[in-house]
Write an enzyme that holds these catalytic residues in place. Structure first.
Site, PDB file in Angstrom:
ATOM      1  N   SER A  17       0.832  -1.204   0.000  1.00  0.00           N
ATOM      2  CA  SER A  17       0.000   0.000   0.000  1.00  0.00           C
ATOM      3  C   SER A  17       0.871   1.259   0.000  1.00  0.00           C
ATOM      4  CB  SER A  17      -0.970  -0.075   1.180  1.00  0.00           C
ATOM      5  OG  SER A  17      -1.996   0.877   1.053  1.00  0.00           O
ATOM      6  N   ASP A  52      -8.417  -5.293  -5.968  1.00  0.00           N
ATOM      7  CA  ASP A  52      -8.021  -4.248  -5.024  1.00  0.00           C
ATOM      8  C   ASP A  52      -9.012  -3.089  -5.140  1.00  0.00           C
ATOM      9  OD1 ASP A  52      -6.800  -2.240  -3.575  1.00  0.00           O
ATOM     10  OD2 ASP A  52      -4.826  -2.451  -4.515  1.00  0.00           O
ATOM     11  N   HIS A  96      -6.919  -5.816  -1.590  1.00  0.00           N
ATOM     12  CA  HIS A  96      -5.795  -4.914  -1.323  1.00  0.00           C
ATOM     13  C   HIS A  96      -4.809  -5.487  -0.308  1.00  0.00           C
ATOM     14  CE1 HIS A  96      -3.657  -1.141  -1.199  1.00  0.00           C
ATOM     15  NE2 HIS A  96      -3.836  -1.024   0.104  1.00  0.00           N
TER      16      HIS A  96
END
Length: 269
Positions: free
Chosen positions: A80, A174, A208
């Site tokens: 991330s 995601d 994600h």
């Protein structure tokens, strides 16, 4: 063992603090790992407004000089926001041999980044593009602007300056941001500048938060920057399988580029 060991710096995302579990698990597989906090921990800034790459450079130099770390370079692993910080580190700092991103971005996101006389602004956002479902959970996948258009191009990290190999781990479901788009554009950008094509491993149905194997899938949780719960994406079975495979891909990548071992001959994955 007696070491020295290949070194890796491990970065998490906008949750802040100091998650150490992934670093601990990697250390079990023969890596010397530094889990690096960058905000929301002890004397570090409480909010994600501005980062100075000199802080991250200090961590790189610490690892390069450590007696237990096998040189000549180290690896970076980021998920991330930690992913785009790793891209920035690889682009501006010396001593990085291999960089693995889990659903990372090739544009600087969420906070200003400074290094010496360089300033990279955060990618623009449009909050009107947030969709909220009946449960009050936000889908933010369309919030970020395109880093290839207009003034937002200033947020694109100059990854062509990097002297390392890249691995992009991509969850195709995601819902945090368009990870596959970032990986593909990063690959095009590297190749356009005569750099080697990065490895891109895509997982259909993975969200994600691709964590180490057998961690439960996080479907939704509080997002500190958005200020409300957001959906992260992922189908449970596909996501679970992606976590198992990605863990092996990451270790094989670091074994190959930090130890000089071909993939598949490393210690037990």
């Amino acid at each position: 063992g007696n070491g020295p060991f290949p070194g890796i710096i491990d970065l998490y995302g906008t949750g802040g603090g100091l998650p150490e579990y992934r670093a601990c698990l990697l250390a079990n597989h023969g890596f010397a790992v530094l889990a690096l906090a960058f905000y929301g921990y002890e004397d570090l800034p409480k909010e994600m407004k501005e980062f100075h790459l000199e802080y991250f450079e200090e961590a790189v130099n610490y690892m390069l000089q450590h007696t237990q770390v096998k040189g000549p370079g180290i690896g970076l692993l980021g998920i991330s926001k930690g992913g785009d910080l790793c891209v920035s580190m690889a682009s501006f700092l010396k001593g990085i041999t291999a960089t693995a991103l889990i659903n990372g971005s090739v544009a600087n996101v969420g906070a200003v980044l400074r290094y010496k006389d360089v300033t990279i602004p955060p990618l623009g956002i449009d909050a009107k593009r947030i969709k909220v479902n009946k449960s009050g959970i936000a889908d933010i996948v369309d919030v970020l602007n395109n880093p290839l258009e207009g003034p937002d191009r200033q947020s694109f990290i100059p990854l062509e300056k990097a002297e390392c190999r890249f691995l992009f781990i991509v969850g195709q479901d995601d819902r945090n941001w368009k990870s596959e788009f970032f990986a593909v554009e990063g690959s095009k950008h590297l190749q356009a500048h005569g750099k080697e094509k990065p490895e891109i491993v895509c997982y259909p149905g993975a969200g994600h938060y691709i964590e180490p194997p057998f961690f439960p899938m996080c479907a939704a949780s509080m997002h500190l920057l958005v200020g409300k719960p957001v959906v992260w994406g992922g189908e449970p079975k596909a996501h679970c399988e992606a976590q198992i495979d990605a863990w092996q891909q990451i270790q094989a990548f670091f074994c190959k580029h930090l130890m000089g071992k071909p993939s598949g001959t490393s210690n037990k994955l």
